[in-house]
Each structure stands twice: as C-alpha cells, then as structure tokens.
Scaffold this motif. Structure first.
Motif, PDB file in Angstrom:
ATOM      1  N   MET A  97      41.266  53.195  49.186  1.00  0.00           N
ATOM      2  CA  MET A  97      40.623  52.024  48.754  1.00  0.00           C
ATOM      3  C   MET A  97      40.362  52.079  47.435  1.00  0.00           C
ATOM      4  SD  MET A  97      39.293  49.079  49.104  1.00  0.00           S
ATOM      5  CE  MET A  97      39.798  48.699  50.594  1.00  0.00           C
ATOM      6  N   THR A  98      40.571  51.170  46.606  1.00  0.00           N
ATOM      7  CA  THR A  98      40.237  50.944  45.101  1.00  0.00           C
ATOM      8  C   THR A  98      39.149  49.849  45.081  1.00  0.00           C
ATOM      9  OG1 THR A  98      42.770  51.632  44.509  1.00  0.00           O
ATOM     10  CG2 THR A  98      41.070  50.568  42.792  1.00  0.00           C
ATOM     11  N   PRO A  99      38.296  50.001  44.121  1.00  0.00           N
ATOM     12  CA  PRO A  99      37.346  49.248  44.188  1.00  0.00           C
ATOM     13  C   PRO A  99      37.568  47.791  43.618  1.00  0.00           C
ATOM     14  CG  PRO A  99      36.583  51.182  43.279  1.00  0.00           C
ATOM     15  CD  PRO A  99      37.976  51.265  43.621  1.00  0.00           C
ATOM     16  N   PRO A 100      36.816  46.640  43.909  1.00  0.00           N
ATOM     17  CA  PRO A 100      37.602  45.455  43.401  1.00  0.00           C
ATOM     18  C   PRO A 100      37.179  45.112  42.006  1.00  0.00           C
ATOM     19  CG  PRO A 100      35.349  45.089  44.592  1.00  0.00           C
ATOM     20  CD  PRO A 100      36.067  46.570  44.888  1.00  0.00           C
ATOM     21  N   VAL A 101      38.161  44.572  41.279  1.00  0.00           N
ATOM     22  CA  VAL A 101      37.909  44.204  40.050  1.00  0.00           C
ATOM     23  C   VAL A 101      37.385  42.621  40.198  1.00  0.00           C
ATOM     24  CG1 VAL A 101      38.950  43.708  37.687  1.00  0.00           C
ATOM     25  CG2 VAL A 101      39.751  45.524  39.197  1.00  0.00           C
ATOM     26  N   LEU A 102      36.224  42.218  39.609  1.00  0.00           N
ATOM     27  CA  LEU A 102      35.637  41.106  39.796  1.00  0.00           C
ATOM     28  C   LEU A 102      35.873  40.292  38.384  1.00  0.00           C
ATOM     29  CD1 LEU A 102      32.668  41.919  42.040  1.00  0.00           C
ATOM     30  CD2 LEU A 102      34.845  41.312  42.418  1.00  0.00           C
ATOM     31  N   HIS A 103      35.840  38.809  38.379  1.00  0.00           N
ATOM     32  CA  HIS A 103      35.803  38.211  37.410  1.00  0.00           C
ATOM     33  C   HIS A 103      34.250  37.614  37.439  1.00  0.00           C
ATOM     34  CE1 HIS A 103      37.153  35.253  34.324  1.00  0.00           C
ATOM     35  NE2 HIS A 103      36.423  34.276  34.967  1.00  0.00           N
ATOM     36  N   LEU A 104      33.440  37.772  36.357  1.00  0.00           N
ATOM     37  CA  LEU A 104      31.977  37.402  36.564  1.00  0.00           C
ATOM     38  C   LEU A 104      31.719  36.316  35.538  1.00  0.00           C
ATOM     39  CD1 LEU A 104      30.760  41.169  35.762  1.00  0.00           C
ATOM     40  CD2 LEU A 104      31.449  39.953  38.089  1.00  0.00           C
ATOM     41  N   TYR A 105      30.698  35.633  36.145  1.00  0.00           N
ATOM     42  CA  TYR A 105      30.059  34.429  35.666  1.00  0.00           C
ATOM     43  C   TYR A 105      28.672  34.449  35.046  1.00  0.00           C
ATOM     44  CZ  TYR A 105      33.885  32.437  38.124  1.00  0.00           C
ATOM     45  OH  TYR A 105      35.456  32.388  38.733  1.00  0.00           O
ATOM     46  N   ASP A 106      28.415  34.390  33.906  1.00  0.00           N
ATOM     47  CA  ASP A 106      27.253  34.443  33.419  1.00  0.00           C
ATOM     48  C   ASP A 106      26.163  33.206  33.521  1.00  0.00           C
ATOM     49  OD1 ASP A 106      24.996  35.471  31.808  1.00  0.00           O
ATOM     50  OD2 ASP A 106      25.918  35.108  29.846  1.00  0.00           O
ATOM     51  N   LEU A 107      25.766  32.903  34.636  1.00  0.00           N
ATOM     52  CA  LEU A 107      24.721  31.939  34.864  1.00  0.00           C
ATOM     53  C   LEU A 107      23.347  32.320  34.698  1.00  0.00           C
ATOM     54  CD1 LEU A 107      26.165  30.585  38.440  1.00  0.00           C
ATOM     55  CD2 LEU A 107      26.310  29.518  36.328  1.00  0.00           C
ATOM     56  N   SER A 108      22.903  33.408  35.019  1.00  0.00           N
ATOM     57  CA  SER A 108      21.553  33.792  34.743  1.00  0.00           C
ATOM     58  C   SER A 108      21.245  35.253  35.188  1.00  0.00           C
ATOM     59  CB  SER A 108      20.614  32.773  35.885  1.00  0.00           C
ATOM     60  OG  SER A 108      19.257  33.599  35.749  1.00  0.00           O
ATOM     61  N   PRO A 109      20.185  36.027  34.690  1.00  0.00           N
ATOM     62  CA  PRO A 109      20.198  37.259  34.978  1.00  0.00           C
ATOM     63  C   PRO A 109      19.508  37.439  36.495  1.00  0.00           C
ATOM     64  CG  PRO A 109      19.145  36.627  32.830  1.00  0.00           C
ATOM     65  CD  PRO A 109      19.590  35.519  33.301  1.00  0.00           C
ATOM     66  N   ARG A 110      19.341  36.215  36.921  1.00  0.00           N
ATOM     67  CA  ARG A 110      18.567  36.344  38.319  1.00  0.00           C
ATOM     68  C   ARG A 110      19.884  35.949  39.305  1.00  0.00           C
ATOM     69  NH1 ARG A 110      13.872  32.554  38.980  1.00  0.00           N
ATOM     70  NH2 ARG A 110      13.190  33.980  40.892  1.00  0.00           N
ATOM     71  N   VAL A 111      20.993  36.142  39.034  1.00  0.00           N
ATOM     72  CA  VAL A 111      21.928  35.807  39.926  1.00  0.00           C
ATOM     73  C   VAL A 111      23.471  36.855  39.556  1.00  0.00           C
ATOM     74  CG1 VAL A 111      21.391  33.275  40.377  1.00  0.00           C
ATOM     75  CG2 VAL A 111      23.195  33.844  38.683  1.00  0.00           C
ATOM     76  N   TYR A 112      24.136  37.151  40.680  1.00  0.00           N
ATOM     77  CA  TYR A 112      25.269  37.772  40.454  1.00  0.00           C
ATOM     78  C   TYR A 112      26.373  36.753  40.982  1.00  0.00           C
ATOM     79  CZ  TYR A 112      28.462  41.663  40.126  1.00  0.00           C
ATOM     80  OH  TYR A 112      29.525  42.468  39.782  1.00  0.00           O
ATOM     81  N   ALA A 113      27.354  36.138  40.132  1.00  0.00           N
ATOM     82  CA  ALA A 113      28.168  35.259  40.556  1.00  0.00           C
ATOM     83  C   ALA A 113      29.585  35.913  40.027  1.00  0.00           C
ATOM     84  CB  ALA A 113      27.954  34.125  39.837  1.00  0.00           C
ATOM     85  N   PHE A 114      30.535  35.644  40.869  1.00  0.00           N
ATOM     86  CA  PHE A 114      31.693  36.121  40.728  1.00  0.00           C
ATOM     87  C   PHE A 114      32.915  35.433  41.381  1.00  0.00           C
ATOM     88  CE2 PHE A 114      29.974  38.038  44.429  1.00  0.00           C
ATOM     89  CZ  PHE A 114      31.003  38.010  45.239  1.00  0.00           C
ATOM     90  N   SER A 115      34.030  35.715  41.063  1.00  0.00           N
ATOM     91  CA  SER A 115      35.396  35.502  41.762  1.00  0.00           C
ATOM     92  C   SER A 115      36.057  36.896  42.000  1.00  0.00           C
ATOM     93  CB  SER A 115      36.146  34.615  41.260  1.00  0.00           C
ATOM     94  OG  SER A 115      35.686  33.378  41.202  1.00  0.00           O
ATOM     95  N   THR A 116      36.635  37.131  43.316  1.00  0.00           N
ATOM     96  CA  THR A 116      37.598  38.511  43.276  1.00  0.00           C
ATOM     97  C   THR A 116      38.818  38.179  42.737  1.00  0.00           C
ATOM     98  OG1 THR A 116      38.238  37.589  45.607  1.00  0.00           O
ATOM     99  CG2 THR A 116      36.343  39.338  45.527  1.00  0.00           C
ATOM    100  N   THR A 117      39.395  38.860  42.098  1.00  0.00           N
ATOM    101  CA  THR A 117      40.783  39.122  41.745  1.00  0.00           C
ATOM    102  C   THR A 117      41.618  39.584  43.000  1.00  0.00           C
ATOM    103  OG1 THR A 117      40.750  41.240  40.330  1.00  0.00           O
ATOM    104  CG2 THR A 117      39.964  39.157  39.281  1.00  0.00           C
ATOM    105  N   ARG A 118      43.002  39.833  42.625  1.00  0.00           N
ATOM    106  CA  ARG A 118      43.546  40.722  43.636  1.00  0.00           C
ATOM    107  C   ARG A 118      43.852  41.876  43.406  1.00  0.00           C
ATOM    108  NH1 ARG A 118      48.916  37.457  43.898  1.00  0.00           N
ATOM    109  NH2 ARG A 118      49.622  38.947  45.611  1.00  0.00           N
ATOM    110  N   ARG A 119      43.270  42.333  42.465  1.00  0.00           N
ATOM    111  CA  ARG A 119      43.229  43.888  41.718  1.00  0.00           C
ATOM    112  C   ARG A 119      42.333  44.777  42.590  1.00  0.00           C
ATOM    113  NH1 ARG A 119      43.992  42.519  35.310  1.00  0.00           N
ATOM    114  NH2 ARG A 119      46.006  41.509  35.441  1.00  0.00           N
ATOM    115  N   GLY A 120      42.662  45.783  42.779  1.00  0.00           N
ATOM    116  CA  GLY A 120      42.051  46.690  43.883  1.00  0.00           C
ATOM    117  C   GLY A 120      42.355  46.651  45.261  1.00  0.00           C
ATOM    118  N   GLY A 121      41.513  47.003  46.191  1.00  0.00           N
ATOM    119  CA  GLY A 121      41.799  46.951  47.464  1.00  0.00           C
ATOM    120  C   GLY A 121      42.584  48.160  48.228  1.00  0.00           C
ATOM    121  N   SER A 122      43.185  47.804  49.508  1.00  0.00           N
ATOM    122  CA  SER A 122      43.705  48.833  50.441  1.00  0.00           C
ATOM    123  C   SER A 122      45.037  49.011  50.310  1.00  0.00           C
ATOM    124  CB  SER A 122      43.178  48.542  51.725  1.00  0.00           C
ATOM    125  OG  SER A 122      43.949  49.266  52.698  1.00  0.00           O
ATOM    126  N   PRO A 123      45.677  50.251  50.273  1.00  0.00           N
ATOM    127  CA  PRO A 123      47.112  50.355  50.277  1.00  0.00           C
ATOM    128  C   PRO A 123      47.574  49.632  51.513  1.00  0.00           C
ATOM    129  CG  PRO A 123      45.963  52.429  50.661  1.00  0.00           C
ATOM    130  CD  PRO A 123      44.809  51.442  50.264  1.00  0.00           C
TER     131      PRO A 123
END
Length: 259
Positions: A1-27
């Motif tokens: 399993m390869t860790p996910p590569v996430l597309h991040l959004y800078d909304l606030s230091p108090r939140v973690y916002a993201f979209s997954t990409t297809r990079r990473g994952g299970s063989p």
C-alpha cells in the motif's frame, strides 16, 4: 500500500481540507489508483486498505470517516455525537439518499465522492462548523448548495457572509457537453444562462460558475469562493473521470476535518 497523495486546500489552520488523487493506493486496485469509492467496480480489499491509509494520513479513526450514499438529490444531514452511538446498520440508513453532510465535531472527517461531479466544501470559522456537498448537474439544478447554506444557518447560526468555500476538481465547462434537456433544466430554474452556458455543436454548462452563482446568491463573498479550476476529464493521470473512463472508474474523495 502506497500512502495517498492529497490535493490540499488552505481554508484555515483549524481545518484539514483535501481531495484525494488517484496517486498512491493498493496494487490490488482495479481502478488504477487510490480509491475509497464504494460506487465503483473496486476490489473490497483494496478499498479497505485505502480507507485505512487515508485515515492514517489525516490522523483520524476509521469510524470517524463519514460519507453518504449519494443519489443526486439535495438532502443534507448533520453528523452529531448521537450518530456514533448508533449501530452500523442504523448509521448506514442515516447516510442513505444524502448528498451533503455537515458537522461541528472535531476529529471527524465528512466528505463526498465524485468523478466529474462538483465537490464543494464550506467552513464557518465563527462557529467552527463545516459542510461537504456533492453537486452533480442534477444537484446543482436542485440548488443543493443553497440548501446546505440554509441548513448551516439553521443548525449553527452561520453567517453566510463569513463562509469560506472550495469548489474542488470536477469536469470543466469545455468538457461538460449536455443535451437541450439539461440546458432547459437550468434555464427553468432561473440560472443566468448567458453566464453559465455556451453553445458549440451542443450546449456546454459551467458547473463551477453555476455553484459559485448559488453561493453568492446566498451571500458568500466572491473572494471567499476558491475554485480549484482542475478539470477531471483533462487530468485523468491525477483524478478519476466517469465521463472519460466510464462510471466503473474510481472516485475522488473530497473531505474536511475540524481540528
């Protein structure tokens, strides 16, 4: 399993916002990348491994990763502490036919799955509340963004002028070719067609601008609406696209965690 590569959004230091990409994952993945979507033809073992890897990456328990069974409607559901006291089957029933989630719970990730449809995230810093919205063209016509902002106003006392919004990776207007019936659906519901539609051989609808229109209609300042501008159809090396790859492809997960 390869860790996910996430597309991040800078909304606030108090939140973690993201979209997954297809990079990473299970063989073992049948969809060619990192995929937690349960609407695709995916190997259950690969999907489960991806869920675990995503939760590890964003620092939450797997039981705190919440996403609905979307049906292209406008139902909004609030996730509270009572939700986690329910039996698994009852939780599943609560998520049935839901296309937007909200919460004010820290350490809980709410999100939606897409593969060309528009994911929208909302954050209310004053009340530390968030929402995740699945806005396909049918949901957009039904004004699901408007329903979600109204829901946040009722549930959390949200002032829409203070909201921050993200419009995530989704199909661009250049690629979203539609029939006359889709154009008419938007026109009938009062969307500004001269701003969101353009005719080539067929009509093309701008779902990004359509949802921005709904947000501004509700009072969200234009400068607080952050559109990624990433077309899923044109970027299948990074994101899944049902229109380009068929509905059996994987799904992007767009989520937000309150810290």
């Amino acid at each position: 399993m390869t860790p996910p590569v996430l597309h991040l959004y800078d909304l606030s230091p108090r939140v973690y916002a993201f979209s997954t990409t297809r990079r990473g994952g299970s063989p073992q993945s049948l969809c060619g990348g990192f995929n937690i979507g349960n609407t695709s033809d995916e190997c259950p073992e690969a999907r489960s491994a991806c869920v675990g890897a995503l939760c590890s990456a964003i620092g939450i328990d797997e039981q705190h990763l919440i996403f609905p069974h979307q049906t292209h409607g406008h139902e909004v559901r609030r996730v509270t502490t009572d939700f986690f006291a329910l039996a698994p089957q009852a939780r599943q029933m609560m998520m049935e036919g839901v296309d937007a989630l909200s919460t004010c719970l820290s350490g809980v990730c709410i999100g939606v799955s897409t593969a060309d449809c528009v994911p929208v995230l909302l954050y209310d810093a004053a009340h530390h509340a968030a929402a995740a919205i699945h806005a396909g063209w049918k949901g957009t016509v039904q004004r699901i963004v408007l329903h979600t902002v109204s829901h946040m106003q009722q549930q959390y006392g949200t002032d829409s002028t203070q909201l921050q919004a993200v419009i995530g990776p989704s199909i661009s207007p250049a690629r979203f070719e539609v029939g006359d019936e889709v154009y008419e659906a938007f026109a009938t519901e009062g969307f500004p067609m001269s701003e969101i539609a353009q005719r080539y051989d067929k009509w093309h609808i701008d779902l990004w601008r359509s949802n921005s229109f709904l947000l501004t209609e509700m009072g969200v300042p234009p400068e607080s609406i952050h559109t990624s501008g990433i077309c899923t159809y044109d970027n299948t090396d990074r994101f899944f696209s049902a229109r380009r790859e068929t509905i059996h492809t994987g799904r992007i997960f767009t989520g937000i965690v309150l810290r």
